[in-house]
Every structure is written in structure tokens, then in C-alpha cells.
Scaffold this motif. Structure first.
Motif, mmCIF file in Angstrom:
data_model
loop_
_atom_site.group_PDB
_atom_site.id
_atom_site.type_symbol
_atom_site.label_atom_id
_atom_site.label_comp_id
_atom_site.label_asym_id
_atom_site.label_seq_id
_atom_site.Cartn_x
_atom_site.Cartn_y
_atom_site.Cartn_z
ATOM 1 N N TRP A 87 -30.707 44.823 19.538
ATOM 2 C CA TRP A 87 -31.524 45.692 18.606
ATOM 3 C C TRP A 87 -32.763 45.865 19.225
ATOM 4 C CZ3 TRP A 87 -30.392 47.314 13.772
ATOM 5 C CH2 TRP A 87 -29.115 46.810 13.064
ATOM 6 N N PHE A 88 -33.248 47.226 19.029
ATOM 7 C CA PHE A 88 -34.686 47.616 19.644
ATOM 8 C C PHE A 88 -35.214 48.202 18.394
ATOM 9 C CE2 PHE A 88 -33.994 47.528 24.325
ATOM 10 C CZ PHE A 88 -32.756 47.106 24.359
ATOM 11 N N ARG A 89 -36.574 48.272 18.615
ATOM 12 C CA ARG A 89 -37.262 49.215 17.507
ATOM 13 C C ARG A 89 -38.369 50.117 18.338
ATOM 14 N NH1 ARG A 89 -40.852 44.041 15.042
ATOM 15 N NH2 ARG A 89 -42.336 43.665 16.541
ATOM 16 N N GLN A 90 -38.781 50.853 17.524
ATOM 17 C CA GLN A 90 -39.582 51.827 18.100
ATOM 18 C C GLN A 90 -40.605 52.350 17.018
ATOM 19 O OE1 GLN A 90 -38.064 55.471 19.624
ATOM 20 N NE2 GLN A 90 -39.877 55.933 20.956
ATOM 21 N N ALA A 91 -41.936 51.847 17.192
ATOM 22 C CA ALA A 91 -42.874 52.091 16.172
ATOM 23 C C ALA A 91 -43.580 53.430 16.474
ATOM 24 C CB ALA A 91 -44.195 50.959 16.266
ATOM 25 N N GLY A 127 -33.841 41.697 20.082
ATOM 26 C CA GLY A 127 -32.878 40.720 20.218
ATOM 27 C C GLY A 127 -31.398 41.091 20.791
ATOM 28 N N ALA A 128 -30.964 40.341 21.208
ATOM 29 C CA ALA A 128 -29.408 40.623 21.605
ATOM 30 C C ALA A 128 -28.408 39.474 21.276
ATOM 31 C CB ALA A 128 -29.503 41.113 23.030
ATOM 32 N N ILE A 129 -27.306 39.804 21.268
ATOM 33 C CA ILE A 129 -26.172 38.700 21.273
ATOM 34 C C ILE A 129 -24.868 39.164 21.968
ATOM 35 C CG2 ILE A 129 -25.372 39.923 18.889
ATOM 36 C CD1 ILE A 129 -25.007 37.000 17.945
ATOM 37 N N SER A 130 -24.628 38.089 22.566
ATOM 38 C CA SER A 130 -23.524 38.435 23.553
ATOM 39 C C SER A 130 -22.153 38.438 22.808
ATOM 40 C CB SER A 130 -23.442 37.412 24.570
ATOM 41 O OG SER A 130 -22.828 36.170 24.125
ATOM 42 N N ARG A 131 -20.928 38.707 23.597
ATOM 43 C CA ARG A 131 -19.857 38.830 22.760
ATOM 44 C C ARG A 131 -19.386 37.219 22.522
ATOM 45 N NH1 ARG A 131 -15.981 40.317 27.911
ATOM 46 N NH2 ARG A 131 -14.319 39.776 26.300
ATOM 47 N N TRP A 132 -19.803 36.259 23.132
ATOM 48 C CA TRP A 132 -19.654 34.863 22.842
ATOM 49 C C TRP A 132 -20.524 34.494 21.907
ATOM 50 C CZ3 TRP A 132 -20.064 36.744 27.891
ATOM 51 C CH2 TRP A 132 -18.714 36.883 28.695
ATOM 52 N N SER A 133 -21.540 35.098 21.349
ATOM 53 C CA SER A 133 -22.672 35.029 20.362
ATOM 54 C C SER A 133 -23.585 34.011 20.717
ATOM 55 C CB SER A 133 -21.816 34.223 19.145
ATOM 56 O OG SER A 133 -20.920 35.158 18.328
ATOM 57 N N SER A 134 -23.922 33.984 22.191
ATOM 58 C CA SER A 134 -25.163 33.514 22.572
ATOM 59 C C SER A 134 -26.165 34.579 22.114
ATOM 60 C CB SER A 134 -25.101 33.126 24.168
ATOM 61 O OG SER A 134 -24.851 34.162 24.918
ATOM 62 N N HIS A 135 -27.408 34.158 22.188
ATOM 63 C CA HIS A 135 -28.196 35.145 21.838
ATOM 64 C C HIS A 135 -29.536 34.957 22.141
ATOM 65 C CE1 HIS A 135 -29.758 32.261 18.433
ATOM 66 N NE2 HIS A 135 -28.633 32.215 18.271
ATOM 67 N N THR A 136 -30.531 36.026 22.286
ATOM 68 C CA THR A 136 -32.046 36.001 22.636
ATOM 69 C C THR A 136 -32.693 36.702 21.784
ATOM 70 O OG1 THR A 136 -33.510 36.225 24.612
ATOM 71 C CG2 THR A 136 -31.569 37.750 24.240
ATOM 72 N N ILE A 137 -34.036 36.530 21.533
ATOM 73 C CA ILE A 137 -34.853 37.062 20.641
ATOM 74 C C ILE A 137 -36.282 37.399 21.439
ATOM 75 C CG2 ILE A 137 -36.327 36.820 18.473
ATOM 76 C CD1 ILE A 137 -33.416 37.570 17.698
ATOM 77 N N SER A 138 -36.934 38.409 21.223
ATOM 78 C CA SER A 138 -38.105 38.832 21.641
ATOM 79 C C SER A 138 -39.215 37.605 21.187
ATOM 80 C CB SER A 138 -38.470 40.124 21.328
ATOM 81 O OG SER A 138 -40.025 40.396 21.650
ATOM 82 N N ASP A 139 -40.096 37.260 21.967
ATOM 83 C CA ASP A 139 -41.231 36.587 21.543
ATOM 84 C C ASP A 139 -41.994 36.996 20.587
ATOM 85 O OD1 ASP A 139 -41.894 35.140 24.968
ATOM 86 O OD2 ASP A 139 -40.491 34.647 23.526
ATOM 87 N N SER A 140 -42.098 38.258 20.335
ATOM 88 C CA SER A 140 -42.835 38.986 19.309
ATOM 89 C C SER A 140 -42.207 38.609 17.997
ATOM 90 C CB SER A 140 -42.865 40.407 19.385
ATOM 91 O OG SER A 140 -41.656 41.004 19.503
ATOM 92 N N VAL A 141 -41.016 38.307 17.627
ATOM 93 C CA VAL A 141 -40.332 37.958 16.717
ATOM 94 C C VAL A 141 -39.665 36.819 16.407
ATOM 95 C CG1 VAL A 141 -40.201 40.471 16.236
ATOM 96 C CG2 VAL A 141 -38.299 39.255 17.113
ATOM 97 N N LYS A 142 -39.906 35.790 17.501
ATOM 98 C CA LYS A 142 -39.134 34.462 17.452
ATOM 99 C C LYS A 142 -39.593 33.797 16.219
ATOM 100 C CE LYS A 142 -38.194 33.270 21.299
ATOM 101 N NZ LYS A 142 -37.995 32.748 22.723
ATOM 102 N N GLY A 143 -38.829 32.929 15.647
ATOM 103 C CA GLY A 143 -39.077 32.393 14.634
ATOM 104 C C GLY A 143 -39.255 32.976 13.059
#
Length: 121
Positions: free
Chosen positions: A35-39, A48-64
Motif C-alpha cells: 500500500w502506498f499513498r499520495q497526498a 505498508g507491505a505484506i509478503s506472500r507468507w503474510s509477514s508484514h511491515t508498516i511505515s513508521d508514520s502509521v505504525k500503531g
């Protein structure tokens, strides 16, 4: 792969939204999804992103506040957005790629059309 993002809208500060991205084709489960966003007036940015195995990472700007998940049986990836702020206002794009350079635009081969999220103060 064709991607269709949905779920955007106009919300108030502190509200929640869940974006969905439905993919066509039988190879969805083999892709990493992002997922990306453009203001307005800004460059497209990683959310954020999620792998084919469902491991994921989120940008610090939206974490939590934001979480990403996928349902391979439904060929769909989700972005749950909680505690929305005016700075979250943007067009949100989903993308599919091979799982390399997942935080960069160039890491994705396929893009959806975007869905607009507006957080009103």
C-alpha cells in the motif's frame, strides 16, 4: 494481475476505515502486496507491505494505527486504518510485486487505480 482498490471516503479525525484491494488472477498468493499513498502535492509514499507468507511491515508514520493483512482465498489485501488524522488524507494505492524492494515504487509491477481517503478536521 489487475487490482481494484476500494473503501476510501470522507471521515472525521479519529475514525477508522478499512481499505480493500481485490486482485484478479490465480497467482495472487505468489505476490507481495503493498500500500502506498499520495497526498496532494507530494510524492507517492510507502505505507505498508505484506509478503506472500503474510509477514508484514508498516511505515513508521502509521505504525500503531494501520495494519495490513491479506486473504489469499479471496484474492484480497486489506489496510485497516485507525485513529485517522488529517495528514492521512491521500489517494491510497495498492500494488503487487515479486517481494523485492517492497518499500519502493519500483518494487511493484502492478498497481490499482487508487482510492481517496479524506480526513476532515
Amino acid at each position: 494481475v489487475q487490482l481494484q482498490a476500494s473503501g476510501g471516503g470522507l471521515v472525521q479525525i479519529g475514525d477508522s476505515l478499512r481499505l480493500s484491494c481485490a486482485a484478479s488472477g490465480r497467482t495472487f498468493s505468489t505476490y507481495s502486496m503493498g500500500w502506498f499513498r499520495q497526498a496532494p502535492g507530494k510524492e507517492r509514499a510507502f505505507v505498508g507491505a505484506i509478503s506472500r507468507w503474510s509477514s508484514h511491515t508498516i511505515s513508521d508514520s502509521v505504525k500503531g494505527r494501520f495494519t495490513i493483512s491479506r486473504d489469499n482465498a479471496k484474492n484480497t489485501v486489506y489496510l485497516q486504518m485507525n485513529s485517522l488524522k488529517p495528514e492521512d488524507t491521500a489517494v491510497y494505492y495498492c500494488a503487487a510485486g515479486p517481494g523485492v524492494s517492497i518499500k519502493t515504487i519500483s518494487g511493484y509491477s502492478y498497481w490499482g487505480q487508487g482510492t481517496l481517503v479524506t480526513v476532515s478536521s
